[in-house]
Design an enzyme around this catalytic site. Structure first.
Site, short mmCIF file in Angstrom:
data_model
loop_
_atom_site.label_atom_id
_atom_site.label_comp_id
_atom_site.label_asym_id
_atom_site.label_seq_id
_atom_site.Cartn_x
_atom_site.Cartn_y
_atom_site.Cartn_z
N CYS A 93 0.81 -1.21 0.00
CA CYS A 93 0.00 0.00 0.00
C CYS A 93 0.85 1.27 0.00
O CYS A 93 1.52 1.54 -0.98
CB CYS A 93 -0.97 -0.06 1.18
SG CYS A 93 -2.39 1.01 1.01
N HIS A 190 -3.73 -6.01 1.79
CA HIS A 190 -3.66 -6.26 3.23
C HIS A 190 -4.33 -7.59 3.48
O HIS A 190 -4.71 -8.28 2.54
CB HIS A 190 -4.41 -5.15 3.99
CG HIS A 190 -3.97 -3.77 3.67
ND1 HIS A 190 -2.76 -3.27 4.08
CD2 HIS A 190 -4.57 -2.75 2.99
CE1 HIS A 190 -2.63 -2.02 3.66
NE2 HIS A 190 -3.72 -1.68 2.99
#
Lengths: 238, 466
Positions: A93, A190
């Site tokens: 990310c 994630h």
């Protein structure tokens, strides 16, 4: 054998469960009697490019991203040396975005990245949130959860980590998710990513160890629980 | 009340009756939605009738328990109140609570309205009715998939408090909360340094991974520098100060000192520094996080003029709420149910579990919208202490498989991890494994808790609020 992990900005980028990746790397190495050291590297803290086998950077909030971008640029040269020395990188990310050339926010100045990955990111108007399933070139699958508004576009020197089957991926447009350039990986996944994708976790461990130990054959583990969770995630809706 | 309002109340009440008669639920939201459709100002007109005003309790963790404790305190002090104790904390749920409490012609007879309010719903409610006081328990990260980021939540709360310029009761130990509404009247509560698990040396040391990981970072609102701690409790709670400028934890007025925790509750000394008065409190619910909830309730009550002695009695009289450290008996076995929904709360609950040497554990994880669809947070919570629990750890829910993996990586032997996705089966098996002198701790996410409520009912028992 020993696996040396540098966890960059552990205290800053710890908001999306990415520490699960460190837990997975550590446990899976330890279960094979490979010694593991995890060194948290904070702002302005030296990380010897000769020393570490694997670098990890997680995701964080926008505010933290700015602080980290400034620090990361200062150590760009050392990190390039680390890559040249054969270290592996996993970045998630926000960490992934900063490994590209730049991040362009809605307003204000561009955040300069360190160009370890041929990619750039532009702030989007829509937050891309939900379960993700991607297929890699070897037909293996990765499952996770994305939560980002930045849209990342890859240059020609880099391959996506996989093709999006469910979810948005890099930008919701070109069907690619993440980036892979040698042993350097970036992704929006994630979940945490590695516990539910044990094959990929092992691939990272072998690639990291190969820096100092050459071709390493990892002992097989009983992954019944991990595979069950992976299998279950394959059928999750976006 | 307009004639429109009266129709809305009557129709809403009928809707609630019908829903309950059909056994289709508690009717905790739909009647509110119907009433608002018929009369958009109905919330404003009903809540406006309370004699002493509307109390709002918000924050990420502890809203339900704090308002439950406050309800107990206010009732002990002799006040009447309307309270959304079933936890329906959005605008529709709050309207439904009022409709339920109103007479058929739309009259409300109460001293206070006490509402726990979802962080995002606070500005909406504040626009419709004057909030006489707003309590903010804490601001942990929670359901990031819903709000995007923590800063967004802080802005929503700030907006909600600012609309009515409400006096605020705030957690002094939470730097995220202290920075809210600097220009309003504020009363702070906090814990004394006496209960400090980690000294400042350990937490500022980067190499201490365990500790630095469980600490959530905050930044100074004034200069943007990192917040540091002289004494750290959990999450981002502690005696904090800015690492760069002179901004620091305010001196709280309502303080807990001499805190002692045990398996079933806690004791502490509650002090009102402004009046220089103290009482000894025996809180009947376990965990350090519940000491904070008690402090928040006490501070709000003191702000409303309740005596410290009544506060003490009210806290001690507290009977638990639905799924919040709730103790029941099932098939002759003691069961304690504690909702988990984010890393800070779950880590604290795990700590409370291992304090209990007779504990057995069932964890149930769903990923429905109300739970938060992203279960990544399971990896930010410290489940590792559960290694010390004896016997099996049963995992259940839609994401039982993920929880099983989390348990394995927390260091629990795979043969001790039992994965039973169907909650009813999981509960029966867990009860079967539990002896009458042990306690089964059930840790469900929100929608698992709702499911649990039905299962418990089918076993001839009921949870609070049902």
């Amino acid at each position: 054998m020993e696996l040396r992990i540098a966890h960059l900005y552990a205290r800053f980028l710890n908001i999306y469960g990415d520490r699960g990746n460190i837990i997975a790397l550590t446990q899976r190495a330890k279960w094979r009697n490979i010694e593991v050291t995890v060194s948290p590297i904070g702002l302005d803290q030296e990380a010897d490019p000769e020393y570490f086998d694997l670098y990890f950077i997680g995701g964080g909030q926008d505010k933290q991203q700015q602080i980290i971008a400034q620090d990361l640029v200062k150590r760009a040269k050392q990190l390039k040396t680390a890559v040249d020395n054969g270290a592996a990188f996993l970045t998630i990310c926000g960490g992934y975005q900063l490994l590209g050339h730049y991040y362009k926010p809605h307003e204000g100045e561009e955040l300069k990245g360190i160009s370890l990955i041929d990619a750039y990111t532009v702030a989007g108007n829509r937050r891309m949130i939900g379960n993700v399933l991607i297929r890699r070139s070897d037909e293996s699958t990765l499952v996770g959860f994305e939560n980002h508004s930045g849209k990342t576009y890859l240059g020609k020197d880099v391959q996506p980590l996989g093709k999006v089957v469910v979810g948005n991926g890099n930008n919701g447009e070109d069907g690619g998710e993440g980036a892979q350039s040698g042993k350097v990986y970036g992704t929006y996944l994630h979940g945490s990513l590695l516990p539910k994708n044990p094959q990929f976790c092992d691939q990272l461990i072998s690639q990291a160890l190969s820096r100092r130990y050459g071709d390493v054959q990892l002992d097989a583990l009983d992954d019944a629980l991990e595979n069950q969770a992976h299998k279950r995630a394959l059928s999750l809706p976006a | 009340m307009t004639s429109n309002d009266r129709v809305a109340v009557a129709v809403g009440k009928m809707a609630a009756r019908t829903i309950r008669m059909l056994g289709a639920g508690l009717g905790s939201n739909l009647p509110g939605r119907v009433a608002r459709k018929l009369a958009p100002d109905v919330l404003s007109h009903l809540a406006g009738q309370s004699k002493k005003g509307v109390i709002a309790v918000t924050g990420t963790n502890g809203k339900s328990t704090t308002s439950g404790l406050l309800s107990s305190v206010l009732k002990t002090a002799g006040f009447t109140l309307i309270h959304n104790r079933q936890g329906a904390n959005l605008v529709t749920g709050i309207t439904a609570t009022l409709v339920d409490a109103a007479s058929w012609d739309g009259h409300i007879n109460t001293d206070y309205c006490l509402f726990e309010i979802d962080e995002a719903a606070l500005p909406l409610v504040a626009r419709e009715t004057t909030l006489s006081v707003v309590v903010v328990t804490n601001l942990f990260r929670d359901q990031l998939d819903r709000f995007g980021e923590l800063d967004t939540t802080a802005r929503l709360i700030e907006k909600g408090i600012s609309i009515c310029k409400s006096p605020a009761v705030l957690n002094a130990d939470d730097p995220n909360v202290c920075q809210l509404v600097p220009d309003n009247t504020r009363l702070f509560f906090g814990m004394d340094a006496g209960y400090c698990e980690v000294d400042s040396q350990r937490i500022t040391d980067e190499s201490n991974l365990d500790c630095s990981q469980s600490m959530e970072l905050s930044y100074c609102l004034k200069c943007g520098a990192e917040i540091v701690y002289d004494c750290f409790f959990y999450g981002q709670l502690g005696h904090w100060r800015c690492s760069s400028c002179d901004y620091k934890r305010p001196d709280p007025t309502i303080v807990a000192t001499h805190i002692q925790l045990n398996a079933t509750g806690s004791r502490f000394k509650l002090t009102d520094k402004r009046q220089n008065l103290s009482v000894e409190v025996k809180l009947p619910i376990p965990g350090l996080f519940n000491v904070y909830n008690a402090l928040a309730a006490a501070a709000c009550a003191v702000k409303l003029g309740v005596t410290l002695e009544s506060v003490k009695q009210g806290l001690q009289n507290y009977s638990t709420l639905f799924g919040r450290s709730e103790k029941i008996s099932l098939l002759g076995k003691p069961v304690l149910i504690q909702l988990i929904k984010n890393p800070a709360g779950a880590s604290q609950t795990v700590k409370a579990v291992v304090e209990d040497s007779t504990a057995r554990v069932l964890i149930a994880i769903n990923d429905n919208l109300a739970d938060g669809r992203d279960i990544s947070w399971l990896w930010d919570a410290d489940f590792e202490p559960l290694r010390a629990v004896k016997g099996t750890v049963i995992v259940s829910g839609l994401r039982a498989d993920d929880m099983a993996v989390r348990m394995k990586y927390a260091g629990i032997e795979p043969e001790r991890i039992v994965c039973v996705p169907k909650l009813e089966r999981a509960l029966r098996q867990a009860l079967n494994d539990t002896t009458p002198d042990e306690t089964l701790w059930v840790l469900p996410t929100y929608t698992c808790l709702l499911e649990l409520q039905k299962i418990v009912k089918s076993m001839g028992q009921s949870l609070a609020g049902t």
